[in-house]
Write an enzyme that holds these catalytic residues in place. Structure first.
Site, short mmCIF file in Angstrom:
data_model
loop_
_atom_site.label_atom_id
_atom_site.label_comp_id
_atom_site.label_asym_id
_atom_site.label_seq_id
_atom_site.Cartn_x
_atom_site.Cartn_y
_atom_site.Cartn_z
N SER A 1 37.15 69.07 -2.79
CA SER A 1 35.86 68.56 -2.36
C SER A 1 35.02 68.11 -3.55
O SER A 1 35.12 68.68 -4.64
CB SER A 1 35.11 69.66 -1.60
OG SER A 1 33.75 69.33 -1.42
N TYR B 1 31.31 77.77 -0.80
CA TYR B 1 32.28 76.76 -0.36
C TYR B 1 32.86 76.02 -1.56
O TYR B 1 34.07 75.86 -1.70
CB TYR B 1 31.63 75.78 0.61
CG TYR B 1 32.49 74.59 0.94
CD1 TYR B 1 33.61 74.72 1.77
CD2 TYR B 1 32.21 73.33 0.40
CE1 TYR B 1 34.41 73.63 2.06
CE2 TYR B 1 33.01 72.24 0.70
CZ TYR B 1 34.10 72.39 1.53
OH TYR B 1 34.90 71.31 1.82
#
Length: 325
Positions: free
Chosen positions: A132, A157
């Site tokens: 990501s 995350y």
């Protein structure tokens, strides 16, 4: 395509669905084995809709499975002929990681470890896995390059995604080809309801307020789903031992312009509620695509104007059930 039996994790998720459908549409000799736990992080109706579309293909096999369960993973997949894994399944969402950190450790850490270890024990040649743009954290250097240091995540995350990259390197040492892809704000049809563009569209149509964080002073490198799928397929087909690539659009879009486009395509003004920056959010994302262009021949084609027009048209055509999500 070299690979004939492809395991796609998170097959009922946004990117997993589109990749599976693309492979099934374009390669008659490819079988997709899809696994997903169909969790309720967002309304499972959308995952079920995606999965029902995939089930229409003869070469698609679906197994409802939580890959953080090692014994279940082995039991269900040990007899399958798998020669490539595309690991797209994860607990998504930056903000939710502030509320439920355990879900991220279980899925993104333990689950990813299970997938990598499965590849090692069952002699699977290659794993392409999702990372990501959030790993870049609050980096000031723009645009974000794969050569930049990524040691300062600002959400759990992001930390789990960076950990996945480091974990992948240790599995590359076993002789497994490991390719990581850092996605930059992927959007499009059948997208995630927790993403801003989906929530904005839904709330504008319902006449509800939309929440505009940091008073609209944010930019995102929005990347249309078909461009991302092209990058993933290239990562599958090209030969690398261990690499990480950015998959973005390399054209950051101001949040207020983004909202204006949605208003234009819906032909309806938004009721805006301006709020301060949320914990875990970054002000700007911007992908340096130099490496991806060179090695993946990756060139995004869909502009934000065209991509949002396609999404809004799809939403309007399916508004009866989408507004219930």
């Amino acid at each position: 395509m070299k690979y004939r039996n492809i395991l796609v994790t998170g097959c009922a998720g946004f990117i997993g669905f589109h990749l599976s459908k693309y492979l099934l549409d374009t390669h008659e000799d490819v079988k997709v084995i899809g696994i997903d736990n169909l969790n309720d992080y967002y309304n499972p109706l959308l995952k079920e809709k995606r999965n029902e579309i995939l089930k229409n293909y003869e070469n698609y096999e679906f197994i409802k499975l939580d890959f953080s369960d090692w014994e279940g993973l082995v039991e269900n997949l040990k007899d399958k002929e798998i020669d490539l894994i595309v690991h797209l399944g994860a607990q998504a969402g930056v903000r939710y990681s502030l509320e439920n950190p355990w879900a991220y450790i279980r899925s993104n850490e333990l689950g990813t470890l299970n997938i990598f270890e499965f590849a090692r024990r069952f002699d699977i040649e290659k794993v392409v896995y999702a990372s990501s743009s959030s790993v870049y954290g609050g980096n000031k250097k723009i645009p974000f390059s794969e050569e930049d240091r990524v040691d300062n995540p600002i959400s759990l995350y992001a930390a789990t995604k960076r950990s996945n990259e480091l974990m992948a390197y240790t599995y590359y040492l076993y002789g497994i080809k490991m390719v990581g892809l850092r996605f930059f704000t992927v959007y499009g049809e059948f997208g995630r309801p927790d993403m801003a563009y989906f929530k904005f569209t839904k709330n504008i149509l319902l006449g509800k307020e939309i929440e505009v964080y940091n008073y609209g002073n944010m930019e995102r490198d929005f990347t249309y789903i078909s461009d991302v799928i092209g990058g993933i397929v290239s990562a599958i087909e090209k030969n690398f031992d261990y690499e990480i690539f950015n998959l973005g659009n390399s054209k950051p879009v101001k949040l207020m312009y983004f909202i204006e486009l949605i208003e234009k395509y819906l032909n309806k003004k938004a009721k805006k509620k301006f709020l301060p920056l949320q914990d875990g959010d970054v002000l700007r994302t911007y992908a340096d695509l130099t490496k991806s262009e060179k090695f993946l021949e990756y060139k995004p084609k869909v502009t934000i104007e065209e991509g949002l027009k396609r999404f809004c048209n799809w939403f309007l055509e399916n508004r009866d059930w989408l507004l219930k999500i």
